[in-house]
Write a protein that holds these residues in place. Structure first.
Motif, PDB file in Angstrom:
ATOM      1  N   PRO A 227      32.139  34.142  34.781  1.00  0.00           N
ATOM      2  CA  PRO A 227      32.456  33.914  36.400  1.00  0.00           C
ATOM      3  C   PRO A 227      33.489  32.902  36.176  1.00  0.00           C
ATOM      4  CG  PRO A 227      30.428  32.575  36.222  1.00  0.00           C
ATOM      5  CD  PRO A 227      30.533  33.515  35.098  1.00  0.00           C
ATOM      6  N   GLN A 228      34.406  32.865  36.411  1.00  0.00           N
ATOM      7  CA  GLN A 228      35.024  31.894  37.145  1.00  0.00           C
ATOM      8  C   GLN A 228      35.357  30.579  37.733  1.00  0.00           C
ATOM      9  OE1 GLN A 228      39.581  33.162  35.740  1.00  0.00           O
ATOM     10  NE2 GLN A 228      38.269  34.625  34.706  1.00  0.00           N
ATOM     11  N   GLU A 229      35.986  29.602  37.717  1.00  0.00           N
ATOM     12  CA  GLU A 229      35.759  29.003  39.195  1.00  0.00           C
ATOM     13  C   GLU A 229      34.082  28.532  39.585  1.00  0.00           C
ATOM     14  OE1 GLU A 229      38.062  26.199  39.988  1.00  0.00           O
ATOM     15  OE2 GLU A 229      39.025  26.809  38.108  1.00  0.00           O
ATOM     16  N   ASP A 230      34.021  29.147  40.725  1.00  0.00           N
ATOM     17  CA  ASP A 230      32.760  29.132  41.253  1.00  0.00           C
ATOM     18  C   ASP A 230      31.416  29.891  41.855  1.00  0.00           C
ATOM     19  OD1 ASP A 230      33.965  25.941  43.836  1.00  0.00           O
ATOM     20  OD2 ASP A 230      32.553  25.978  41.592  1.00  0.00           O
ATOM     21  N   GLY A 231      33.132  31.440  41.207  1.00  0.00           N
ATOM     22  CA  GLY A 231      31.662  33.005  40.985  1.00  0.00           C
ATOM     23  C   GLY A 231      31.283  32.504  40.371  1.00  0.00           C
ATOM     24  N   LYS A 232      30.199  33.873  40.977  1.00  0.00           N
ATOM     25  CA  LYS A 232      29.102  34.123  40.225  1.00  0.00           C
ATOM     26  C   LYS A 232      28.741  34.796  39.211  1.00  0.00           C
ATOM     27  CE  LYS A 232      27.526  34.364  45.360  1.00  0.00           C
ATOM     28  NZ  LYS A 232      27.119  35.322  46.591  1.00  0.00           N
ATOM     29  N   ALA A 233      28.252  34.646  38.356  1.00  0.00           N
ATOM     30  CA  ALA A 233      27.729  35.319  37.207  1.00  0.00           C
ATOM     31  C   ALA A 233      26.792  36.871  37.441  1.00  0.00           C
ATOM     32  CB  ALA A 233      26.674  34.579  36.592  1.00  0.00           C
TER      33      ALA A 233
ATOM     34  N   ALA B 270      41.973  31.320  40.509  1.00  0.00           N
ATOM     35  CA  ALA B 270      41.416  31.487  41.671  1.00  0.00           C
ATOM     36  C   ALA B 270      39.797  32.107  41.644  1.00  0.00           C
ATOM     37  CB  ALA B 270      41.806  32.959  42.437  1.00  0.00           C
ATOM     38  N   GLN B 271      39.219  32.039  42.478  1.00  0.00           N
ATOM     39  CA  GLN B 271      37.258  32.004  42.288  1.00  0.00           C
ATOM     40  C   GLN B 271      37.451  33.593  41.288  1.00  0.00           C
ATOM     41  OE1 GLN B 271      34.573  31.072  45.108  1.00  0.00           O
ATOM     42  NE2 GLN B 271      33.721  33.373  45.323  1.00  0.00           N
ATOM     43  N   VAL B 272      36.723  33.942  40.919  1.00  0.00           N
ATOM     44  CA  VAL B 272      36.422  34.985  40.018  1.00  0.00           C
ATOM     45  C   VAL B 272      34.952  35.547  39.483  1.00  0.00           C
ATOM     46  CG1 VAL B 272      36.788  37.336  38.167  1.00  0.00           C
ATOM     47  CG2 VAL B 272      38.539  35.567  39.283  1.00  0.00           C
ATOM     48  N   ASN B 273      34.165  36.495  39.808  1.00  0.00           N
ATOM     49  CA  ASN B 273      32.753  36.652  39.804  1.00  0.00           C
ATOM     50  C   ASN B 273      32.807  37.217  38.338  1.00  0.00           C
ATOM     51  OD1 ASN B 273      32.132  36.163  41.844  1.00  0.00           O
ATOM     52  ND2 ASN B 273      31.673  38.021  42.747  1.00  0.00           N
ATOM     53  N   GLY B 274      31.393  36.904  37.536  1.00  0.00           N
ATOM     54  CA  GLY B 274      31.575  37.514  36.152  1.00  0.00           C
ATOM     55  C   GLY B 274      30.774  38.931  36.816  1.00  0.00           C
ATOM     56  N   TYR B 275      31.773  39.851  35.245  1.00  0.00           N
ATOM     57  CA  TYR B 275      31.987  41.249  35.344  1.00  0.00           C
ATOM     58  C   TYR B 275      30.957  41.388  33.278  1.00  0.00           C
ATOM     59  CZ  TYR B 275      36.002  41.499  33.009  1.00  0.00           C
ATOM     60  OH  TYR B 275      37.536  41.345  32.575  1.00  0.00           O
TER      61      TYR B 275
END
Length: 531
Positions: free
Chosen positions: A24-30, A2-7
């Protein structure tokens, strides 16, 4: 995945305090620098901003913030309520590796603490509690929007648009048989129907406050003379055979007075509350006045036609310099010759205009087989359209657009009244000066002269007030004189020399013949385009 944002996460080690950045993973945001900076500022952690910024650019995973070994930092969150209180957003930040976690109750408590009391997304709370999603705005509360109502509406079962123009036939003539601008009704016909208002339902914002729906407007269906409303107040019916029109939101049903022959000495002047139809001619010196529409099947001579609605002349007017047509609505005539024609709020349409004064609120359309305007003065607010203007003999022909004729007429009336009042004031002031001079010389004036002096002074004060009001109104009218939008004069064939074109105050004198010309105002001048 799943899409996950960076943290990011604080890591307290033996050699100092570090920050670990997770991509981030997939199309998540940094993760953003400003989010990290806000977090570190909150916990008063001094660090090298350039080093952290460079690490983010280079996608480094770890950066030492300080050589100091800080105490563990617990998991925490921020909650932001939208300005309109329609939603609330939470951002969750991870604890350092030795920090404690927030419970579901802690999350709810934080929301309640900032005033969020309604619309919590319980499923999302459960999901967060089971699987954390850090450094990501999560909408945890949403308002229930109000259900908007509907304002009352009146549906009309007749034509309320009187701007419909006559159909031009293939041979260039005007079809006067299918104008469809006068609506005939029969007794018992349904004229209008009221669709009642529907009240809306309030909503609730995330702070538990009521959101009121927009206010709805209620209407009442009222009957007038020759019509009646049904018992439930929802339908309006005609009581007579006649004509129906809509004036300022009110439905009027009127009977039609028919003149089988000419309007002349056998009939006298015709004055009617409804519509008038003359089967013959209207002879010189007579008048037809109606609050509705006037239709003349024959010719109007040097006569006067006044209508609260439209005027339709199926043959035309030979005015003999004394004929006059005045209508609140449209004026449609086969031809106009040596006459004055005024449409206060509509358009004028004919096949030819000769040595006439024509004034219309919107358009003057001269088309058909001839389609010429020769001589006279033609003015309107928006558009003058003809095949030919002027004549090969250089007939002086004045055309003016871009100015509301009704405003011009009112300005002239005010200017005339001001001049008359000022002349009256001068005469009264002469009387006042004479009487005051006698008083100063010691002369004992009789009571009637003293009364005259007082009345004269009061009249001068009254005139000053009226003139001041008229000056103010005149100034306002002059400011509003230019019509809004694009005004123009269109000539599909020839514009002869001798024509004077005025558009919103800009003047152009036609000195040589022009073909297929369109006159418009451009930066204070009249521009000529071919079309």
């Amino acid at each position: 995945m799943a899409q996950v944002n960076g943290y990011f996460q604080i890591d307290i080690r033996s050699d100092g305090t570090w920050i670990v950045i997770y991509p981030p993973q997939e199309d998540g945001k940094a993760v953003r620098f400003d989010m990290i900076d806000s977090y570190l500022t909150k916990w008063r952690i001094d660090y090298d901003k350039k080093a952290l910024s460079d690490a983010l650019v280079k996608a480094s995973k770890e950066v030492r913030l300080t050589t100091e070994k800080l105490y563990p930092i617990n998991e925490f969150c921020t909650v932001t309520v939208a300005p309109d209180r329609l939603s609330a957003e939470m951002i969750l930040y991870p604890p350092s590796k030795d920090g404690s976690m927030m419970t579901r109750e802690d999350l709810v408590s934080k929301l309640v603490h900032v005033g969020v009391k309604y619309g919590l997304d319980q499923e999302l709370l459960d999901k967060i509690d089971a699987e954390r999603e850090y450094c990501t705005p999560l909408e945890l509360a949403k308002a229930t929007l109000p259900v908007e109502g509907k304002s009352a509406e009146i549906k009309y079962y007749f034509n309320t648009d009187l701007s419909m123009k006559p159909k031009i036939l293939e041979d260039g003539s005007v079809d006067f048989h299918t104008l469809d601008t006068i609506c005939s009704v029969k007794e018992g016909d349904l004229l209008a129907e009221l669709i009642p208002a529907e009240q809306g339902t309030p909503g609730i914002d995330v702070c538990g406050r009521q959101i009121k729906p927009s206010k709805v407007n209620n209407l009442i269906l009222r009957g007038t003379k020759r019509s009646h409303v049904s018992e439930d107040g929802l339908k309006l019916y005609s009581d007579v055979n006649g004509h129906v029109s809509l004036v300022d939101g009110t439905v009027f049903v009127s009977d039609t007075y028919e003149v089988e022959g000419d309007v002349d000495s056998s009939t006298g002047d015709i004055v009617c509350e409804g519509n008038v139809e003359v089967k013959g001619n209207v002879r010189t010196g007579y008048k037809v006045e109606a609050k509705g529409n006037v239709i003349v099947n024959g010719v109007v001579e040097g006569a006067e036609i006044i209508a609260g609605g439209q005027i339709i002349l199926k043959r035309g007017i030979q005015g003999m310099t004394r004929g006059k047509l005045i209508a609140e609505g449209n004026i449609i005539s086969k031809f106009i010759e040596n006459a004055e024609v005024i449409s206060r709020y509509g358009y004028v349409q004919c096949e030819a205009s000769l040595h006439s004064r024509i004034s219309a609120k919107t358009d003057v359309i001269v088309n058909g087989k001839k389609g010429f305007i020769s001589g006279g003065n033609t003015r309107c607010g928006r558009l003058i359209e003809a095949k030919t203007i002027g004549s090969s003999m250089g007939t002086v022909t004045v055309l003016e657009v871009g100015v509301d004729p009704a405003i011009v007429e009112e300005c002239h009336r005010l200017e005339k009244q001001i001049m008359e009042l000022q002349a009256e004031k001068e005469k009264i002031e002469q009387t006042i000066v004479m009487l005051v001079k006698k008083i100063k010389s010691g002369e004992q004036l009789p009571m009637d002269k003293l009364v005259l002096l007082k009345q004269s002074q009061e009249r001068v004060a009254e005139i000053d007030t009226i003139v001041e009001q008229n000056d103010k109104q005149l100034e306002e009218l002059q400011d509003d004189m230019d019509m809004k939008g694009n005004s123009m004069i269109k000539v599909s064939q020839t514009a002869y020399s001798g024509c004077r074109i005025t558009i919103g105050g800009a003047v152009y004198q036609v000195k040589t013949e022009l073909a297929h010309a369109r006159f418009v105002k451009d930066h204070g001048d009249v521009r000529i385009d071919s079309y």
